[in-house]
Design an enzyme around this catalytic site. Sequence first.
Site, PDB file in Angstrom:
ATOM      1  N   GLU A  95       0.682  -1.107  -0.128  1.00  0.00           N
ATOM      2  CA  GLU A  95      -0.703  -0.142   0.071  1.00  0.00           C
ATOM      3  C   GLU A  95       0.684   1.681  -0.135  1.00  0.00           C
ATOM      4  O   GLU A  95       2.137   1.775   0.640  1.00  0.00           O
ATOM      5  CB  GLU A  95      -0.508  -0.461   1.025  1.00  0.00           C
ATOM      6  CG  GLU A  95      -2.075  -1.351   1.678  1.00  0.00           C
ATOM      7  CD  GLU A  95      -2.764  -0.782   0.478  1.00  0.00           C
ATOM      8  OE1 GLU A  95      -3.411   0.466  -0.092  1.00  0.00           O
ATOM      9  OE2 GLU A  95      -3.929  -1.787   0.093  1.00  0.00           O
ATOM     10  N   THR A 123      -0.459  -5.298   5.038  1.00  0.00           N
ATOM     11  CA  THR A 123      -0.310  -5.382   3.262  1.00  0.00           C
ATOM     12  C   THR A 123       1.474  -5.409   3.744  1.00  0.00           C
ATOM     13  O   THR A 123       2.017  -5.803   3.064  1.00  0.00           O
ATOM     14  CB  THR A 123      -0.486  -4.774   2.691  1.00  0.00           C
ATOM     15  OG1 THR A 123      -1.806  -4.473   2.833  1.00  0.00           O
ATOM     16  CG2 THR A 123       0.380  -4.472   0.905  1.00  0.00           C
ATOM     17  N   TYR A 137       2.227   5.258   7.011  1.00  0.00           N
ATOM     18  CA  TYR A 137       2.940   4.575   5.645  1.00  0.00           C
ATOM     19  C   TYR A 137       4.657   4.037   5.319  1.00  0.00           C
ATOM     20  O   TYR A 137       4.754   3.331   5.355  1.00  0.00           O
ATOM     21  CB  TYR A 137       2.999   5.553   3.854  1.00  0.00           C
ATOM     22  CG  TYR A 137       3.916   5.359   3.133  1.00  0.00           C
ATOM     23  CD1 TYR A 137       3.423   4.099   2.047  1.00  0.00           C
ATOM     24  CD2 TYR A 137       4.718   5.755   2.573  1.00  0.00           C
ATOM     25  CE1 TYR A 137       4.454   3.300   1.179  1.00  0.00           C
ATOM     26  CE2 TYR A 137       5.072   5.331   1.562  1.00  0.00           C
ATOM     27  CZ  TYR A 137       5.174   4.169   0.779  1.00  0.00           C
ATOM     28  OH  TYR A 137       6.468   4.182  -0.074  1.00  0.00           O
ATOM     29  N   ILE A 143       1.164  12.913  -7.096  1.00  0.00           N
ATOM     30  CA  ILE A 143       1.308  14.155  -6.642  1.00  0.00           C
ATOM     31  C   ILE A 143       1.507  14.684  -8.893  1.00  0.00           C
ATOM     32  O   ILE A 143       0.898  15.664  -9.010  1.00  0.00           O
ATOM     33  CB  ILE A 143       2.092  14.976  -6.120  1.00  0.00           C
ATOM     34  CG1 ILE A 143       2.129  16.345  -6.686  1.00  0.00           C
ATOM     35  CG2 ILE A 143       3.191  14.882  -6.411  1.00  0.00           C
ATOM     36  CD1 ILE A 143       2.873  18.144  -5.655  1.00  0.00           C
ATOM     37  N   THR A 175      11.930   2.909   0.902  1.00  0.00           N
ATOM     38  CA  THR A 175      11.777   3.997   1.072  1.00  0.00           C
ATOM     39  C   THR A 175      12.208   5.548   1.310  1.00  0.00           C
ATOM     40  O   THR A 175      12.982   5.508   2.474  1.00  0.00           O
ATOM     41  CB  THR A 175      10.211   4.549   0.664  1.00  0.00           C
ATOM     42  OG1 THR A 175       9.912   6.237   0.542  1.00  0.00           O
ATOM     43  CG2 THR A 175       9.647   4.077   1.963  1.00  0.00           C
ATOM     44  N   ASP A 176      12.969   6.469   0.707  1.00  0.00           N
ATOM     45  CA  ASP A 176      13.342   7.391   1.789  1.00  0.00           C
ATOM     46  C   ASP A 176      12.651   7.750   3.021  1.00  0.00           C
ATOM     47  O   ASP A 176      13.314   8.130   3.737  1.00  0.00           O
ATOM     48  CB  ASP A 176      13.499   8.229   1.103  1.00  0.00           C
ATOM     49  CG  ASP A 176      12.734   9.621   0.346  1.00  0.00           C
ATOM     50  OD1 ASP A 176      11.873   8.725   0.076  1.00  0.00           O
ATOM     51  OD2 ASP A 176      12.918   9.947  -0.315  1.00  0.00           O
ATOM     52  N   GLU A 177      11.337   7.450   2.703  1.00  0.00           N
ATOM     53  CA  GLU A 177      10.644   8.232   4.017  1.00  0.00           C
ATOM     54  C   GLU A 177      10.826   7.337   5.058  1.00  0.00           C
ATOM     55  O   GLU A 177      10.310   8.373   6.314  1.00  0.00           O
ATOM     56  CB  GLU A 177       9.236   7.686   3.422  1.00  0.00           C
ATOM     57  CG  GLU A 177       8.596   8.906   1.819  1.00  0.00           C
ATOM     58  CD  GLU A 177       7.385   8.939   2.278  1.00  0.00           C
ATOM     59  OE1 GLU A 177       6.298   9.468   3.009  1.00  0.00           O
ATOM     60  OE2 GLU A 177       6.895   9.258   0.593  1.00  0.00           O
ATOM     61  N   LYS A 200       6.536   0.338   6.150  1.00  0.00           N
ATOM     62  CA  LYS A 200       7.366   0.497   4.937  1.00  0.00           C
ATOM     63  C   LYS A 200       9.717   0.106   6.052  1.00  0.00           C
ATOM     64  O   LYS A 200       9.386  -0.586   5.181  1.00  0.00           O
ATOM     65  CB  LYS A 200       7.663   1.522   4.418  1.00  0.00           C
ATOM     66  CG  LYS A 200       7.044   2.058   3.170  1.00  0.00           C
ATOM     67  CD  LYS A 200       6.398   0.659   1.855  1.00  0.00           C
ATOM     68  CE  LYS A 200       8.243   0.473   1.154  1.00  0.00           C
ATOM     69  NZ  LYS A 200       7.637  -0.611   0.230  1.00  0.00           N
TER      70      LYS A 200
HETATM   71  P1  NAD Z   1       2.079   1.256  -6.663  1.00  0.00           P
HETATM   72  O1  NAD Z   1       0.760   1.631  -5.419  1.00  0.00           O
HETATM   73  O2  NAD Z   1       1.613   1.845  -8.029  1.00  0.00           O
HETATM   74  O3  NAD Z   1       1.644  -0.322  -6.524  1.00  0.00           O
HETATM   75  C1  NAD Z   1       1.855  -0.565  -5.582  1.00  0.00           C
HETATM   76  C2  NAD Z   1       1.255  -2.709  -6.260  1.00  0.00           C
HETATM   77  O4  NAD Z   1       0.909  -3.639  -5.229  1.00  0.00           O
HETATM   78  C3  NAD Z   1      -0.353  -2.311  -6.877  1.00  0.00           C
HETATM   79  O5  NAD Z   1      -0.100  -2.855  -8.271  1.00  0.00           O
HETATM   80  C4  NAD Z   1      -1.721  -3.165  -6.039  1.00  0.00           C
HETATM   81  O6  NAD Z   1      -1.865  -4.058  -6.851  1.00  0.00           O
HETATM   82  C5  NAD Z   1      -0.155  -4.332  -5.450  1.00  0.00           C
HETATM   83  N1  NAD Z   1      -0.281  -4.424  -4.429  1.00  0.00           N
HETATM   84  C6  NAD Z   1      -0.945  -4.671  -2.837  1.00  0.00           C
HETATM   85  N2  NAD Z   1      -1.039  -4.741  -1.955  1.00  0.00           N
HETATM   86  C7  NAD Z   1      -0.921  -6.446  -1.985  1.00  0.00           C
HETATM   87  C8  NAD Z   1      -0.927  -7.661  -1.418  1.00  0.00           C
HETATM   88  N3  NAD Z   1      -1.314  -7.532  -0.176  1.00  0.00           N
HETATM   89  N4  NAD Z   1      -0.431  -8.474  -1.972  1.00  0.00           N
HETATM   90  C9  NAD Z   1      -0.367  -8.507  -3.144  1.00  0.00           C
HETATM   91  N5  NAD Z   1      -0.125  -7.283  -4.810  1.00  0.00           N
HETATM   92  C10 NAD Z   1      -0.035  -6.270  -3.563  1.00  0.00           C
HETATM   93  O7  NAD Z   1       3.308   1.272  -5.319  1.00  0.00           O
HETATM   94  P2  NAD Z   1       4.565   2.149  -6.871  1.00  0.00           P
HETATM   95  O8  NAD Z   1       4.748   3.532  -6.714  1.00  0.00           O
HETATM   96  O9  NAD Z   1       4.846   1.532  -7.804  1.00  0.00           O
HETATM   97  O10 NAD Z   1       5.411   1.619  -5.411  1.00  0.00           O
HETATM   98  C11 NAD Z   1       6.370   0.310  -5.710  1.00  0.00           C
HETATM   99  C12 NAD Z   1       6.926  -0.198  -3.986  1.00  0.00           C
HETATM  100  O11 NAD Z   1       7.942   1.067  -4.070  1.00  0.00           O
HETATM  101  C13 NAD Z   1       6.767   0.027  -3.122  1.00  0.00           C
HETATM  102  O12 NAD Z   1       6.452  -0.826  -2.425  1.00  0.00           O
HETATM  103  C14 NAD Z   1       6.333   1.323  -2.677  1.00  0.00           C
HETATM  104  O13 NAD Z   1       6.147   1.598  -1.364  1.00  0.00           O
HETATM  105  C15 NAD Z   1       8.120   1.658  -3.062  1.00  0.00           C
HETATM  106  N6  NAD Z   1       8.028   3.008  -3.412  1.00  0.00           N
HETATM  107  C16 NAD Z   1       7.535   3.770  -3.993  1.00  0.00           C
HETATM  108  C17 NAD Z   1       8.412   5.336  -4.322  1.00  0.00           C
HETATM  109  C18 NAD Z   1       7.309   6.004  -5.023  1.00  0.00           C
HETATM  110  O14 NAD Z   1       7.903   7.051  -5.403  1.00  0.00           O
HETATM  111  N7  NAD Z   1       6.172   5.729  -5.813  1.00  0.00           N
HETATM  112  C19 NAD Z   1       8.911   5.289  -3.789  1.00  0.00           C
HETATM  113  C20 NAD Z   1      10.248   5.237  -2.580  1.00  0.00           C
HETATM  114  C21 NAD Z   1       9.468   3.670  -2.866  1.00  0.00           C
END
Ligand code: NAD
Length: 343
Positions: free
Chosen positions: A82, A98, A148, A188, A123-125, A152
């Site tokens: 999430e 999750t 969140y 955003i 994540t950096d957060e 993480k």
């Molecule tokens: P996203 O929300 O676009 O995608 C998350 C995916 O995980 C979705 O396809 C969703 O269906 C799936 N998912 C959620 N719960 C699930 C579960 N219980 N079982 C199986 N699948 C599940 O997220 P994103 O932006 O692509 O981020 C991907 C990863 O990178 C995450 O772990 C996030 O914390 C990390 N991250 C993202 C960013 C960013 O800027 N987007 C930055 C740093 C880290």
Amino acid sequence: MKVLITGGAGFIGSHFVKRMLDAEDIEHVTVLDALTYAGHRANLGRAFLSPRLTFVHGSICDAGLMHEVMRGHQAVVHFAAESHVDRSLTTAATFVETNVCGTQNLVDAAVRHGVERFVHVSTDEVYGPLLDGVAATEDFPLRPTVPYAASKAAGDLVARSAWHTYGLPVMVTRSSNNYGPCQHPEKIIPLFVTRLLRGEKVTLHGQGQHVRNWLHVEDNCAGVELVLRRGNPGEVYNLGGSTALTTKELTSLLLNICDADWDAVTYIEDRPSNDLRYAMDWSKAHKQLGYQPVRDFGDGLKETASWYRDNPDRWAPLTTSAVPAVPSLQIVPLNTSQEPQHV
Ligand code: NAD
């Protein structure tokens, strides 16, 4: 190498799946995704044409399924999560389920099946807000401030504990904010672009002074691949970019790209725990693995906006799933007459 990619139908995961299928030495890719509101088969597009792809619709919260799916894989790249901070303010328990419990299930299955490489995407957060001039190295304390980031950080520690306890070769990546095509329009950059394209207003929290560091999704995926192939077990790698902007500066660029002006912007009260500044030192990944983001932010932002302009069918149906409003804290006065009497 057979790779299991969780969350492969999401934003970053889907870019990474395509990258893996483009690599000839990757024998097979299994995508495991629960297809929550954030996951979409359409994000995988041409990947479905590959005979080297298997798609499993299921949740990392299903421990039994994780054991079944894990069989035969040498590597795991764990993106599933999430991921939206604003949603975590109202549904924190889902984030813990999750991002923490789901990660534990995955790790357990990986240990049981002797997985050789396990990349946990963090994540950096997790570092929390940093003062001006400070950049977190990988050994900085984890000080998350929102649900969140807390979930993480917990998932990050759960994954690394499997290295210390069971010798599961876990590597952790912590990346800054990603942008690029296929991101859900609640985040955003796509939120502002899609609203401006429709002639709608956008809202800035507080004075728009929050600093975020932007990284093109392909640069992040290149970093994750380097960590998968060459990272040292037990190590954490920051994957940052060189574009630090306040949300106001980012808004200015987006207004320009979308031919809009400041009349389209309204300021609203800041949300709780909106960290003022994130910043990472990513020299370790650069020196040890050769990680180097190459995308120019201005070009990447224009290309991203063009993708949303050209693909309304991909995002317009998703703009209806509004993020729930954060309830204000209600302090209920104690009715002292109902307090139990001490004997
Ligand atoms: P996203 O929300 O676009 O995608 C998350 C995916 O995980 C979705 O396809 C969703 O269906 C799936 N998912 C959620 N719960 C699930 C579960 N219980 N079982 C199986 N699948 C599940 O997220 P994103 O932006 O692509 O981020 C991907 C990863 O990178 C995450 O772990 C996030 O914390 C990390 N991250 C993202 C960013 C960013 O800027 N987007 C930055 C740093 C880290």
